[in-house]
Design a protein around this motif. Structure first.
Motif, mmCIF file in Angstrom:
data_model
loop_
_atom_site.group_PDB
_atom_site.id
_atom_site.type_symbol
_atom_site.label_atom_id
_atom_site.label_comp_id
_atom_site.label_asym_id
_atom_site.label_seq_id
_atom_site.Cartn_x
_atom_site.Cartn_y
_atom_site.Cartn_z
ATOM 1 N N TYR A 76 49.289 -15.385 20.103
ATOM 2 C CA TYR A 76 50.143 -16.493 20.534
ATOM 3 C C TYR A 76 51.600 -16.072 20.679
ATOM 4 N N ALA A 77 52.143 -15.351 19.685
ATOM 5 C CA ALA A 77 53.552 -14.952 19.727
ATOM 6 C C ALA A 77 53.829 -14.049 20.923
ATOM 7 N N GLU A 78 52.899 -13.164 21.263
ATOM 8 C CA GLU A 78 53.066 -12.277 22.409
ATOM 9 C C GLU A 78 52.917 -13.055 23.716
ATOM 10 N N GLU A 79 52.012 -14.006 23.715
ATOM 11 C CA GLU A 79 51.840 -14.862 24.900
ATOM 12 C C GLU A 79 53.132 -15.610 25.210
ATOM 13 N N PHE A 80 53.845 -16.016 24.153
ATOM 14 C CA PHE A 80 55.121 -16.714 24.348
ATOM 15 C C PHE A 80 56.119 -15.822 25.081
ATOM 16 N N ASP A 81 56.176 -14.534 24.703
ATOM 17 C CA ASP A 81 57.105 -13.608 25.369
ATOM 18 C C ASP A 81 56.777 -13.451 26.846
ATOM 19 N N TRP A 82 55.493 -13.432 27.193
ATOM 20 C CA TRP A 82 55.110 -13.308 28.593
ATOM 21 C C TRP A 82 55.419 -14.579 29.373
ATOM 22 N N LYS A 83 55.261 -15.714 28.733
ATOM 23 C CA LYS A 83 55.602 -16.973 29.396
ATOM 24 C C LYS A 83 57.101 -17.070 29.648
ATOM 25 N N MET A 84 57.899 -16.564 28.715
ATOM 26 C CA MET A 84 59.340 -16.540 28.920
ATOM 27 C C MET A 84 59.704 -15.608 30.073
ATOM 28 N N LEU A 85 58.989 -14.475 30.182
ATOM 29 C CA LEU A 85 59.239 -13.556 31.298
ATOM 30 C C LEU A 85 58.890 -14.231 32.618
ATOM 31 N N ASN A 86 57.813 -14.995 32.638
ATOM 32 C CA ASN A 86 57.421 -15.697 33.854
ATOM 33 C C ASN A 86 58.514 -16.664 34.303
ATOM 34 N N LYS A 87 59.219 -17.267 33.359
ATOM 35 C CA LYS A 87 60.287 -18.194 33.700
ATOM 36 C C LYS A 87 61.519 -17.457 34.223
ATOM 37 N N ARG A 88 61.781 -16.263 33.690
ATOM 38 C CA ARG A 88 62.966 -15.501 34.104
ATOM 39 C C ARG A 88 62.757 -14.810 35.443
ATOM 40 N N ALA A 89 61.581 -14.246 35.631
ATOM 41 C CA ALA A 89 61.312 -13.447 36.835
ATOM 42 C C ALA A 89 60.904 -14.345 37.995
ATOM 43 N N ASP A 90 61.238 -13.905 39.194
ATOM 44 C CA ASP A 90 60.877 -14.648 40.400
ATOM 45 C C ASP A 90 59.498 -14.214 40.883
ATOM 46 N N LEU A 91 58.535 -14.267 39.956
ATOM 47 C CA LEU A 91 57.177 -13.838 40.243
ATOM 48 C C LEU A 91 56.204 -14.746 39.495
ATOM 49 N N ASN A 92 54.943 -14.701 39.911
ATOM 50 C CA ASN A 92 53.904 -15.493 39.252
ATOM 51 C C ASN A 92 53.186 -14.608 38.236
ATOM 52 N N ILE A 93 53.513 -14.792 36.943
ATOM 53 C CA ILE A 93 52.946 -13.972 35.870
ATOM 54 C C ILE A 93 52.147 -14.880 34.942
ATOM 55 N N GLU A 94 50.863 -14.565 34.758
ATOM 56 C CA GLU A 94 49.981 -15.392 33.950
ATOM 57 C C GLU A 94 49.204 -14.530 32.958
#
Length: 214
Positions: A76-94
């Motif tokens: 879960y904690a690592e998933e949070f970091d990836w979700k934050m990256l998805n918000k920062r980057a202009d890309l679709n990251i899931e």
């Protein structure tokens, strides 16, 4: 007298033909100074050719967490970091669903021998789920020298440039892989994983920015 006239006429025809050929040779546009043969294959042609980014901004990128070379549900904690990256980057990251993986791996009979190339199975799962690219990452022994997911990089089935950071050791390492071809577009690393994989996600962001910029 007639013979002399014929000879003179023939000489005139030869001279006229030579002059015509000379004129044609001079007016050949390929021989005119400033034009020449460089029109066919010159630097001006290559200079106008566009250089496309290695990664399109329309890419759909999955994230897969490996542990001991096998896909596991992303903590879960690592998933949070990836979700934050998805918000920062202009890309679709899931973050990929580990359950999707089960739909594509072969059934192993009781006491049968399991396949040993889980990285290729993750890549094919990503492709089947519609991800153009997948970020596969792991920590500890999964991110060791010249290896990934507990396998030598040369045995993963991936296509990796010799100068890629994927060969280096780190506490955490991520590879950005083309889901359809297996080509590794780049790698990200982090040695501080005390507070989850925030620094790794930051390095992945740097990699994505570089690849989406022409």
């Amino acid at each position: 007298m007639t013979k002399l006239l014929k000879t003179a006429a023939i000489a005139a025809l030869i001279t006229g033909f030579a002059n015509t050929a000379s004129a044609l040779e001079i007016t050949n546009p390929l021989d005119v100074p400033g034009i020449g043969y460089e029109l066919l294959d010159g630097p001006a042609v290559s200079e106008t050719r566009d250089v496309l980014p290695a990664l399109s901004k329309t890419a759909r990128i999955g994230v897969a967490r490996i542990d001991g070379g096998r896909l596991i549900p992303t903590p879960y904690a690592e998933e949070f970091d990836w979700k934050m990256l998805n918000k920062r980057a202009d890309l679709n990251i899931e973050v990929m669903n580990a359950g999707d993986y089960l739909k594509y791996i072969p059934e192993i009979p009781f006491q049968g021998i399991d396949t040993d190339n889980k990285i290729d199975e993750i890549r094919l799962t990503a492709a089947n789920e519609g991800y153009s690219h997948v970020i596969i990452y792991g920590m500890g022994t999964d991110a060791y020298w010249a290896s990934f997911g507990g396998k030598a990089l040369r045995e993963t089935g991936l296509t990796i440039d010799p100068n890629c950071d994927s060969w280096d050791k780190a506490q955490a390492k991520a590879l950005l892989v083309d889901s359809y071809t297996g080509e590794v577009l780049g790698a990200a690393k982090a040695d501080d994983v005390t507070y989850n994989i925030g620094y790794l996600a930051d390095d992945v962001e740097t990699l994505l920015t570089r690849l989406t910029t022409a």
